[in-house]
Design a protein around this motif. Structure first.
Motif, short mmCIF file in Angstrom:
data_model
loop_
_atom_site.label_atom_id
_atom_site.label_comp_id
_atom_site.label_asym_id
_atom_site.label_seq_id
_atom_site.Cartn_x
_atom_site.Cartn_y
_atom_site.Cartn_z
N ALA A 1 0.32 -6.71 4.95
CA ALA A 1 0.54 -5.33 4.51
C ALA A 1 -0.29 -4.34 5.32
N SER A 2 -1.45 -4.78 5.79
CA SER A 2 -2.33 -3.90 6.56
C SER A 2 -2.02 -3.92 8.05
N THR B 1 8.30 -0.80 1.52
CA THR B 1 8.75 -1.64 0.41
C THR B 1 7.94 -1.29 -0.83
N THR B 2 8.04 -2.11 -1.86
CA THR B 2 7.26 -1.92 -3.09
C THR B 2 6.56 -3.22 -3.44
N ASN B 3 5.62 -3.13 -4.35
CA ASN B 3 4.87 -4.33 -4.76
C ASN B 3 5.79 -5.34 -5.42
N ASN B 4 6.68 -4.87 -6.30
CA ASN B 4 7.58 -5.79 -6.98
C ASN B 4 8.51 -6.49 -6.00
N LYS B 5 8.98 -5.75 -4.99
CA LYS B 5 9.84 -6.38 -3.98
C LYS B 5 9.09 -7.49 -3.26
N THR C 1 0.86 -1.18 0.00
CA THR C 1 0.00 0.00 0.00
C THR C 1 0.90 1.23 0.00
N GLY C 2 0.73 2.06 -1.00
CA GLY C 2 1.56 3.27 -1.13
C GLY C 2 2.61 3.15 -2.20
N ASN C 3 3.27 2.02 -2.27
CA ASN C 3 4.26 1.71 -3.31
C ASN C 3 5.24 2.87 -3.59
N PRO C 4 6.19 3.23 -2.73
CA PRO C 4 6.55 2.44 -1.54
C PRO C 4 5.63 2.69 -0.35
N GLY C 5 5.58 1.71 0.52
CA GLY C 5 4.76 1.78 1.71
C GLY C 5 4.77 0.44 2.42
N PRO C 6 3.88 0.24 3.38
CA PRO C 6 3.80 -1.05 4.08
C PRO C 6 3.42 -2.16 3.11
N GLY C 7 4.10 -3.29 3.21
CA GLY C 7 3.84 -4.40 2.29
C GLY C 7 3.81 -5.73 2.99
#
Length: 300
Positions: free
Chosen positions: A147-148, A46-50, A17-23
Motif C-alpha cells: 500500500a505504501s 481502492t478501499t480497505n474492504n476491497k 491509505t485514504g480509503n479510497p486510495g493506494p492499497g
C-alpha cells in the motif's frame, strides 16, 4: 518418496491509505511441514474492504489450485469479510444483491467471486488484529508495504515442487497459531522466479503499480488529505442539518467496521463530533452527530 505437504492454515489481510486510495493485500499460507508461501500485491486506488476481499480471493484461489481435499482454516481480522461470506451473501443473492434498505450491495463483483470459491472445506476464523499473532502481523506488514509503494521480499513455495521446502529454521504452524510475542523465525529472505500460480482478480493489481505508487507518494499524500477533508466536510454537513445515519453508514464515514460502531455504546466522541445513538428503526440503529467543539457556545 516425498509426499505433498498439506496446507494447514492461511492468513489474509488488506490495507488502504485514504480509503479510497493506494492499497495492498497480503496472504501467508502455512503447510503442515513448516513450509510457508507468501503472496501480495498493490492497487493504486481502492478501499480497505476491497483489499480484505482481494486477499481472501487470492488465498482461496491458491487453495483450489493446490487440489487439496483436506479442510483449511482461513484467518482474517475482518469481521465484515467473514459476515459477508458466511452470513449475508445468501440473502443478498436472494434479494438481487440488494441490502435491507434497498441499496445495492457494495463490491458485488468481488463477493460473487468469494462466494464461488468458498466451500465447506474453508473454516473462516476471526483473529484480533495487532494482538501479536505472527500470521496476522506478517499479512499486515505485506499489505501495508504494498500500500505504501514498497515491494516486500516474499517467501515462496511452489505447489508443483513437492521435493523442496524452505531452508530451516522455519517455525512450525503451531507457533503461528498463538497470540504470543512475535518471533522472527526467518533467518534469510527467500525469493523465486516462478510463482506457484497466477492470481486473477477484479482489481488486477500489479507489482508495477506499487512502484508507480512509490513515485507518486507526495501526490498521494495530498490526495489523501483531500479525501480526509471531504470526509470531515460530509460529517459536518450531517451534524449541521441533523441527519440521522445508520451504523453501516457511520462505519463507512469513519472507515471502520460496523461492529466497531455498535460496540462503543450509546454516546462517544469521534474527531470533532459527539456521536449519539438516537433510536432503532427495524434492524437499523440510527446515530446523530453533533459538533463537540461547539458545545456550550464556544467557536472552533
Amino acid at each position: 518418496m516425498s509426499t505433498k505437504p498439506t496446507i494447514q492454515s492461511i492468513y489474509t489481510d488488506g490495507a488502504c491509505t485514504g480509503n479510497p486510495g493506494p492499497g495492498g493485500w497480503g496472504v501467508v499460507v502455512y503447510f503442515d511441514d513448516g513450509s510457508i508461501h507468501e503472496m501480495g500485491d498493490a492497487s493504486q486506488r481502492t478501499t480497505n474492504n476491497k483489499m480484505e476481499m482481494q486477499a481472501a480471493i487470492a488465498a482461496l484461489q491458491y487453495f483450489h489450485a493446490s487440489g487439496q481435499t483436506e479442510p483449511i482454516t482461513l484467518h482474517t481480522d475482518s469481521e465484515y469479510l467473514i459476515n459477508c461470506v458466511t452470513k449475508w451473501v445468501k440473502n443478498w443473492k436472494r434479494k438481487g444483491w440488494k441490502k435491507a434498505d434497498g441499496n445495492p450491495v457494495q463490491n458485488q463483483d468481488l463477493l460473487e467471486i468469494l462466494d464461488e470459491l468458498n466451500s465447506r472445506k474453508v473454516n473462516w476464523q476471526h483473529v484480533r488484529g495487532h494482538s501479536g499473532n505472527i500470521g496476522n502481523e506478517r499479512c499486515d506488514a505485506i499489505a501495508r508495504s504494498f500500500a505504501s509503494g514498497k515491494i516486500p521480499s516474499l517467501q515462496q513455495f511452489s505447489l508443483t515442487d513437492v521435493h523442496k521446502t524452505l531452508p530451516s529454521p522455519v517455525a512450525k504452524v503451531s507457533k503461528y497459531e498463538t497470540n504470543s510475542t512475535i518471533i522472527d523465525t526467518r533467518t534469510q529472505e527467500i525469493s523465486t522466479s516462478t510463482p506457484a500460480l497466477e492470481i486473477t482478480s477484479m482489481e488486477q493489481p500489479t507489482a508495477q503499480a506499487a512502484a508507480a505508487i512509490e513515485e507518486k507518494l507526495p501526490e498521494n499524500r495530498v490526495e489523501q488529505l483531500r479525501n480526509l477533508v471531504e470526509t470531515l466536510r460530509i460529517a459536518d454537513e450531517i451534524a449541521e442539518k441533523g441527519y440521522l445515519i445508520t451504523s453501516s453508514e457511520l462505519a463507512d464515514l469513519m472507515d471502520v467496521h460496523a461492529s466497531a460502531v455498535t460496540s462503543r455504546g450509546d454516546q462517544w466522541r469521534w474527531r470533532n463530533w459527539i456521536v449519539s445513538r438516537v433510536r432503532r428503526e427495524g434492524n437499523q440503529i440510527l446515530w446523530e452527530l453533533e459538533r463537540g467543539d461547539q458545545l456550550g457556545g464556544e467557536d472552533e
